[in-house]
Design an enzyme around this catalytic site. Sequence first.
Site, PDB file in Angstrom:
ATOM      1  N   GLU A   1     -10.676 -48.838  38.601  1.00  0.00           N
ATOM      2  CA  GLU A   1     -11.268 -47.551  38.225  1.00  0.00           C
ATOM      3  C   GLU A   1     -11.390 -47.482  36.711  1.00  0.00           C
ATOM      4  O   GLU A   1     -10.722 -48.215  35.996  1.00  0.00           O
ATOM      5  CB  GLU A   1     -10.367 -46.395  38.697  1.00  0.00           C
TER       6      GLU A   1
ATOM      7  N   CYS B   1     -35.250 -37.389  -9.010  1.00  0.00           N
ATOM      8  CA  CYS B   1     -33.939 -38.051  -8.973  1.00  0.00           C
ATOM      9  C   CYS B   1     -34.149 -39.449  -8.379  1.00  0.00           C
ATOM     10  O   CYS B   1     -34.717 -39.585  -7.289  1.00  0.00           O
ATOM     11  CB  CYS B   1     -32.974 -37.246  -8.115  1.00  0.00           C
TER      12      CYS B   1
ATOM     13  N   LYS C   1     -10.594 -45.665  33.215  1.00  0.00           N
ATOM     14  CA  LYS C   1      -9.547 -44.785  32.703  1.00  0.00           C
ATOM     15  C   LYS C   1     -10.237 -43.742  31.833  1.00  0.00           C
ATOM     16  O   LYS C   1     -10.667 -44.027  30.715  1.00  0.00           O
ATOM     17  CB  LYS C   1      -8.511 -45.588  31.911  1.00  0.00           C
TER      18      LYS C   1
ATOM     19  N   CYS D   1     -25.372 -34.012  -9.786  1.00  0.00           N
ATOM     20  CA  CYS D   1     -25.787 -35.167  -8.988  1.00  0.00           C
ATOM     21  C   CYS D   1     -25.201 -36.442  -9.604  1.00  0.00           C
ATOM     22  O   CYS D   1     -25.354 -36.663 -10.808  1.00  0.00           O
ATOM     23  CB  CYS D   1     -27.310 -35.241  -8.950  1.00  0.00           C
TER      24      CYS D   1
ATOM     25  N   ASP E   1     -10.839 -40.727  29.454  1.00  0.00           N
ATOM     26  CA  ASP E   1     -10.050 -40.213  28.331  1.00  0.00           C
ATOM     27  C   ASP E   1     -10.134 -38.690  28.317  1.00  0.00           C
ATOM     28  O   ASP E   1     -10.981 -38.097  27.656  1.00  0.00           O
ATOM     29  CB  ASP E   1     -10.580 -40.804  27.014  1.00  0.00           C
TER      30      ASP E   1
ATOM     31  N   CYS F   1     -28.599 -38.540 -10.970  1.00  0.00           N
ATOM     32  CA  CYS F   1     -29.476 -38.088 -12.065  1.00  0.00           C
ATOM     33  C   CYS F   1     -28.794 -37.077 -12.979  1.00  0.00           C
ATOM     34  O   CYS F   1     -29.397 -36.626 -13.954  1.00  0.00           O
ATOM     35  CB  CYS F   1     -30.768 -37.506 -11.507  1.00  0.00           C
TER      36      CYS F   1
ATOM     37  N   TYR G   1      -9.123 -38.717  41.023  1.00  0.00           N
ATOM     38  CA  TYR G   1      -8.758 -40.130  41.214  1.00  0.00           C
ATOM     39  C   TYR G   1      -7.477 -40.358  41.990  1.00  0.00           C
ATOM     40  O   TYR G   1      -7.056 -41.494  42.156  1.00  0.00           O
ATOM     41  CB  TYR G   1      -8.702 -40.886  39.887  1.00  0.00           C
TER      42      TYR G   1
ATOM     43  N   CYS H   1     -29.421 -32.125  -4.294  1.00  0.00           N
ATOM     44  CA  CYS H   1     -29.961 -32.409  -5.615  1.00  0.00           C
ATOM     45  C   CYS H   1     -31.424 -31.976  -5.530  1.00  0.00           C
ATOM     46  O   CYS H   1     -32.174 -32.491  -4.692  1.00  0.00           O
ATOM     47  CB  CYS H   1     -29.870 -33.902  -5.931  1.00  0.00           C
TER      48      CYS H   1
ATOM     49  N   LYS I   1      -5.768 -51.038  28.479  1.00  0.00           N
ATOM     50  CA  LYS I   1      -6.328 -50.266  27.367  1.00  0.00           C
ATOM     51  C   LYS I   1      -7.418 -51.066  26.650  1.00  0.00           C
ATOM     52  O   LYS I   1      -7.190 -52.221  26.281  1.00  0.00           O
ATOM     53  CB  LYS I   1      -5.226 -49.923  26.365  1.00  0.00           C
TER      54      LYS I   1
HETATM   55  S1  IVH Z   1      -3.865 -42.738  38.118  1.00  0.00           S
HETATM   56  C1  IVH Z   1       0.438 -42.378  39.355  1.00  0.00           C
HETATM   57  N1  IVH Z   1      -6.367 -43.135  37.531  1.00  0.00           N
HETATM   58  O1  IVH Z   1      -4.267 -42.004  32.438  1.00  0.00           O
HETATM   59  C2  IVH Z   1      -0.888 -42.691  38.814  1.00  0.00           C
HETATM   60  N2  IVH Z   1      -4.969 -42.144  35.874  1.00  0.00           N
HETATM   61  O2  IVH Z   1      -2.033 -43.161  30.906  1.00  0.00           O
HETATM   62  C3  IVH Z   1      -1.495 -41.572  38.135  1.00  0.00           C
HETATM   63  N3  IVH Z   1      -6.136 -41.535  33.813  1.00  0.00           N
HETATM   64  O3  IVH Z   1      -1.818 -39.697  33.368  1.00  0.00           O
HETATM   65  C4  IVH Z   1      -2.627 -41.843  37.299  1.00  0.00           C
HETATM   66  N4  IVH Z   1      -8.123 -42.210  34.431  1.00  0.00           N
HETATM   67  O4  IVH Z   1      -4.220 -38.835  32.847  1.00  0.00           O
HETATM   68  C5  IVH Z   1      -5.180 -42.684  37.093  1.00  0.00           C
HETATM   69  N5  IVH Z   1      -8.630 -43.502  37.160  1.00  0.00           N
HETATM   70  C6  IVH Z   1      -7.450 -43.049  36.730  1.00  0.00           C
HETATM   71  C7  IVH Z   1      -7.279 -42.473  35.457  1.00  0.00           C
HETATM   72  C8  IVH Z   1      -6.017 -42.038  35.062  1.00  0.00           C
HETATM   73  C9  IVH Z   1      -7.431 -41.639  33.472  1.00  0.00           C
HETATM   74  C10 IVH Z   1      -5.078 -40.986  32.940  1.00  0.00           C
HETATM   75  C11 IVH Z   1      -4.159 -40.006  33.609  1.00  0.00           C
HETATM   76  C12 IVH Z   1      -2.811 -40.631  33.497  1.00  0.00           C
HETATM   77  C13 IVH Z   1      -2.983 -41.456  32.259  1.00  0.00           C
HETATM   78  C14 IVH Z   1      -1.941 -42.531  32.142  1.00  0.00           C
END
Ligand code: IVH
Length: 680
Positions: free
Chosen positions: A122, A438, A124, A415, A126, A418, A232, A433, A321
Site C-alpha cells: 500500500e 533596471c 504510505k 534595488c 502522509d 540598479c 486502510y 523595482c 520510508k
Molecule cells: S497501517 C497497525 N497503512 O503511517 C498498522 N498505516 O508510521 C496501522 N499510514 O500510524 C497502520 N498510510 O498513520 C497503515 N497504508 C497505510 C498507511 C499507514 C499511512 C500511517 C499511519 C500510521 C503511520 C505509521
Amino acid sequence: MNVPRTDELATRLAELRDQIRHHNRRYHELDSPEIPDIEYDELVRELQELEAEYPELATPDSPTRQVGGGPSATFAPVEHRIPMMSLDNAFDRDELLAWSQRINRALELDVGAGDSLGYMCELKIDGIALSMRYEQGVLLEAATRGNGRVGEDITANIRTVSVIPHQLEGAPPVLEVRGEVYLPVARFDALNESQEAAGLPRYANPRNTAAGSLRQKDPRITASRGLAFWAYQLGEVVDGPELSHQSEALDWLGSLGFPVNPERRVVQTIDEVIAFIDHWQEHRHDLAYEIDGAVVKVDALSLQRSLGSTARAPRWALAYKLPPEERSTRLLDIMVSVGRTGKATPFAVLQPVFVAGSTVQMATLHNADQVRLKDVRPGDTVIVRKAGDVIPEVLGPVLSERPEGLAPWTFPSDCPVCAQPLVRPEGEAHTFCVNPVCPARQQAQIEYFASRGAMDIEGMGESRIALFIELGLIADAGDLYFIDWDVIAGLEGFGQTSIENLQAALEASKSRPLASLLVGLGIRHLGPSGANALAAAFGHLDRILDASVEDMAAVDGVGSTIAASVCSYLQTETARRLIDKFRRAGVNLVGPEVSSFPQVLAGKAVVVTGALEGFSRDAAGDAIKARGGKSPGSVSKKTFAVVVGSEPGGSKVSKAEELGVPMIDEAGFVSLLETGELSR
Ligand code: IVH
C-alpha cells in the site's frame, strides 16, 4: 575496543528520550514540528539501537515503547478499544529484506522451497491517522491516534469531510475503520496562495496543514479546507463478514462506500515489493496527495495473528520510508532577486544540501512578509523543503539551534541591482523595482521574450543576453532585431556559423503568431490562453492597442483583471517604444484567421509520429495549432502527449516511454482535439 561508559550511555539515552518526547509533542499535539522527519527518525533509530544493545538501560516509559503524543485539552479523550499501533520503519532494501527474512523464519516458511507469503503493498499516505466507529451503520465517533491507547474526539470535524460516509448500508453492528486523513496537494497550494495574498504565513506542508485543520474548534474551518481520506485498516468489528486477507478487507471497505486507495497491490515475492516501492519512488509526484513511503503488510490475517506485535508496532507490517523532501541546513545569507516585472523576491542562500534527488543551494522566501513571519535570519539552521518539481522553499528556522545574538533580517530599501528605491504598493504582498531600465528587469524581460513559451529565439539564452546588455547592444527585446553584428563578429566565441544561426533564429521569430508576441511582452496576468484569445478576437496588434478595457474584457477567456493589466501596459511609453521597434523590424503583428475551434490545447505540445488514417502530417499539425497547441518535432518532458500512428519513429516512442509521456492512438487524438484532455 572502545566501550562507552555506562554513565555516559545513560546520559545519552536520557537525552534522546527527552528530545524524542519534545519532538513528539511538537508533531502530534502542536502540529508544528521543529525538525524534519528524517532527523526525528534518526533520533528514534539511535535510541532503539542503544536500547537493543544495552537492554539493562531500557526503561518502560521510553518513547520507543509508546506511540505518538498525548491527547490535548481541547478535545475529549477517546479510548481505543483496539490500540492504534505505529509501524516499524525500513529506510533501505537491506532493512526490508531483513524484515521479510525475519517473518518468513518466524512463520517457518521456506521461500527457497517454494513457500510464498502474500504481501499487500500500500502507499504510505502522509496525513493523520484516524479511527472511526460506526454502530448499526451510523458514524458515532472519530478519533485521532493520540498515544495509541487514548486519542482525541474529533467527530464534529470529521463529519465535515465530504468523502467520509455518515451512514453505511449493510454494515455490521459495530465497525471501526482506520485510515489516513490528508490534504490534497492542489488544496494545499490554493490555501497557501490565499494565505500569501492576505499577508499571512504560508503553511509548511500538507501533513501539518491537515493536522491543524482537524484540530479546529470550529468545524466550519475544517470543512473549508477540503480534507480527504483513505481507509486502510479495520479496528474492532462485531459480527462482520468472514475475512481472511487484508486485501479482502480493503475491497470490503470499498464496497461499503469508504475511499480505498486504488494504488494497492498484492504480490508474492519481496522482489515484487521492491518493484512496487521503486515505481512509487519514481512517480510519487504523479499523485494528487503526498506519500512518505509504502506500507507492506502480510496479506493473510491468520499469518498476521501468528506474527503478533511488539509493544509499539505489529511484526506483520513495515513502513518503507522514501527519501525525505525536507532537510535542515544552514542559512548563509538572504538576497533579493529582481524579475521581469520588477518584483523583488527574497531568496535564501544555503549551505548546499541534498534533498529529494538534487542539491539545493537556493530557495525562495516569497516576499517580505513571509521572511518576517517566518523570522529566518542569516546564520540560522533552517528546514528546506523540495517536493517534486516545485521550487525549493525555506519552511522556517530551528529555533533551538539559533546562535545567540542573531539579528533579524530586514528587506533592503533599494534595488540590489540598479540601486533605485524599491516600492511596495499599498495592499500588495510584493515589493518592486519600478525603474524600467533596471538591468535586472531588462535581462529577465528579454530572456522571457526569447524563451520557448514566447518568441522561441533559439540560441538567445541567459548568458548571451547578459553579454549583449553589458556591451550596450540591447536594452529591450525590440533591440534584438537591430543588433550591430559587426560588434558581435569581433567577440570571442562568436564564429560565423553561430552568428548566422542567431540571425536566422531572429528572422524566424519575426513570423511567430501574434499571441507569441503578446506573451513575450511579459504583461502581468497575461498567459498563453489569454494572449491567444486576444489575438484571435482582434486579429491585429493595432486593434488591441485601440481597444478599451471593456472591449478586451468582453473577449471569452480574457476577464477584467487581464484586460485592465493589458490596457494599462499598452498605454505606457515603454510599450509604445517597444512596439514601434517590432513594427520597424517587420515582426508579425497580425492575428490568426479567427479560429472556429475552442483553444483546448493552449500551451500544450502534442507530437505526432507515424502515419494517421484521417490526417496527413501537416493536417494533424494544423489541427493541433488551430486549437492553440504546438506540434514540435521531438519529444521532451514538456510534451503533453505523443500521437502514435502506423510505423512510428522508434526514437520518439522510446523517448516518450523513457520520460513517461502519455502515448495515444488516432482515436485518442480525435478525442484530444475535441476535449483537450486524454481520454481514459
Ligand atoms: S497501517 C497497525 N497503512 O503511517 C498498522 N498505516 O508510521 C496501522 N499510514 O500510524 C497502520 N498510510 O498513520 C497503515 N497504508 C497505510 C498507511 C499507514 C499511512 C500511517 C499511519 C500510521 C503511520 C505509521
